[in-house]
Design an enzyme around this catalytic site. Structure first.
Site, PDB file in Angstrom:
ATOM      1  CE  LYS A 174      41.795  41.207  34.645  1.00  0.00           C
ATOM      2  NZ  LYS A 174      41.494  42.485  33.740  1.00  0.00           N
ATOM      3  NE  ARG A 193      33.196  44.858  36.588  1.00  0.00           N
ATOM      4  CZ  ARG A 193      34.453  44.732  36.755  1.00  0.00           C
ATOM      5  NH1 ARG A 193      34.561  43.666  36.356  1.00  0.00           N
ATOM      6  NH2 ARG A 193      35.357  45.541  37.214  1.00  0.00           N
ATOM      7  NE  ARG A 231      35.441  45.459  41.185  1.00  0.00           N
ATOM      8  CZ  ARG A 231      36.489  44.683  41.135  1.00  0.00           C
ATOM      9  NH1 ARG A 231      36.300  44.060  40.289  1.00  0.00           N
ATOM     10  NH2 ARG A 231      37.362  45.670  40.422  1.00  0.00           N
TER      11      ARG A 231
HETATM   12  P1  AMP Z   1      40.715  43.333  39.923  1.00  0.00           P
HETATM   13  O1  AMP Z   1      39.678  42.967  40.728  1.00  0.00           O
HETATM   14  O2  AMP Z   1      41.661  42.637  39.473  1.00  0.00           O
HETATM   15  O3  AMP Z   1      40.076  44.769  38.968  1.00  0.00           O
HETATM   16  O4  AMP Z   1      40.898  44.404  41.548  1.00  0.00           O
HETATM   17  C1  AMP Z   1      40.877  45.324  41.683  1.00  0.00           C
HETATM   18  C2  AMP Z   1      41.356  46.408  42.733  1.00  0.00           C
HETATM   19  O5  AMP Z   1      42.800  45.982  43.586  1.00  0.00           O
HETATM   20  C3  AMP Z   1      42.353  46.779  41.805  1.00  0.00           C
HETATM   21  O6  AMP Z   1      42.236  48.736  40.793  1.00  0.00           O
HETATM   22  C4  AMP Z   1      44.035  47.240  41.899  1.00  0.00           C
HETATM   23  O7  AMP Z   1      43.506  48.047  43.272  1.00  0.00           O
HETATM   24  C5  AMP Z   1      44.108  45.587  43.840  1.00  0.00           C
HETATM   25  N1  AMP Z   1      44.456  44.706  43.058  1.00  0.00           N
HETATM   26  C6  AMP Z   1      44.436  43.693  42.172  1.00  0.00           C
HETATM   27  N2  AMP Z   1      45.013  42.787  41.979  1.00  0.00           N
HETATM   28  C7  AMP Z   1      46.371  43.427  41.932  1.00  0.00           C
HETATM   29  C8  AMP Z   1      47.169  43.061  42.070  1.00  0.00           C
HETATM   30  N3  AMP Z   1      48.010  41.924  41.042  1.00  0.00           N
HETATM   31  N4  AMP Z   1      48.645  43.563  41.988  1.00  0.00           N
HETATM   32  C9  AMP Z   1      47.982  45.589  42.473  1.00  0.00           C
HETATM   33  N5  AMP Z   1      46.792  45.822  42.929  1.00  0.00           N
HETATM   34  C10 AMP Z   1      45.588  44.557  42.366  1.00  0.00           C
END
Ligand code: AMP
Length: 208
Positions: A15, A124, A152
């Site tokens: 994404k 990653r 990360r």
């Molecule tokens: P991402 O970078 O989108 O993979 O998000 C990393 C982490 O942030 C996820 O594993 C969740 O813990 C939190 N997170 C990000 N976006 C959301 C969302 N829309 N709702 C809930 N938790 C989120």
């Protein structure tokens, strides 16, 4: 095209990588809740510190926090003609709240099977200076920036499995939710970055 686009898919589907392409094509700003949360963690705000516990465990941050972040972000001038949501919404209640504050005109779902996800996420790496995303085997970074790349903290195998579980239990049902509204376009994400980029571009053109 007015209105907002949602980029949907499991963690590691690409994404973040494909968001750049959609921003280029549409001029809409990228709104990534993951990036916003990581910025709050880095800033050490109380919200960031609370969110970090969920993120490190591979769990979703509570809806109330996320919806608050989005409401605030959508007040900015650059959001007036719609945005590209990346990693949001991730639950049905988030989608229901979003419906009340913004018009979603399309949802691009990048589909990747679970077994491919683990390899992608564990390899990653990110360039902290530009935010560019690389992969140790699939998209190696130029040698001159290798030393500054970071991983990360939630990109470990154990956390990936928890994130996938959260995805299937809480986020995947949104595909049917958006499909029932006639908004979902699926793209096969189990391809090279370039090929997925072409499919995403075709989806964006089809939608505009
Ligand atoms: P991402 O970078 O989108 O993979 O998000 C990393 C982490 O942030 C996820 O594993 C969740 O813990 C939190 N997170 C990000 N976006 C959301 C969302 N829309 N709702 C809930 N938790 C989120």
């Amino acid at each position: 095209m007015t209105g907002s686009i949602v980029l949907f898919g499991p963690p590691g589907a690409g994404k973040g990588t494909q968001a750049g392409k959609i921003v280029e094509l549409t001029g809409k700003p990228q709104v990534s809740t993951g990036d916003m949360l990581r910025a709050a963690v880095k800033a050490g705000s109380p919200m960031g510190l609370a969110a970090k516990e969920y993120m490190d465990a591979g769990l979703l941050v509570p809806d109330k926090v996320i919806i608050g972040l989005i409401k605030e972000r959508l007040q900015h001038d650059d959001a007036k003609k719609g945005v590209l949501f990346d990693g949001f919404p991730r639950t049905i209640p988030q989608a229901e709240s979003l419906e009340k504050i913004a018009e979603v005109t399309s949802v691009i779902s990048i589909e990747v099977p679970d077994d491919a996800i683990v390899d992608r996420i564990v390899g990653r790496r990110m360039d902290p200076e530009t935010g560019d995303i690389y992969h140790v085997s699939f998209k190696p970074a130029p040698s001159e920036i290798q030393d500054r790349l970071i991983q990360r903290p939630d990109d470990t195998e154990e956390t990936v499995r928890a994130r996938l579980e959260a995805y299937h239990a809480q986020t995947a049902p949104l595909a049917d939710w958006y499909s029932d509204k006639g908004l979902l376009v699926s793209v096969d994400g189990n391809n090279s970055i370039e090929k997925v980029g072409d499919l995403v571009e075709a989806a964006v053109i089809q939608l505009s």
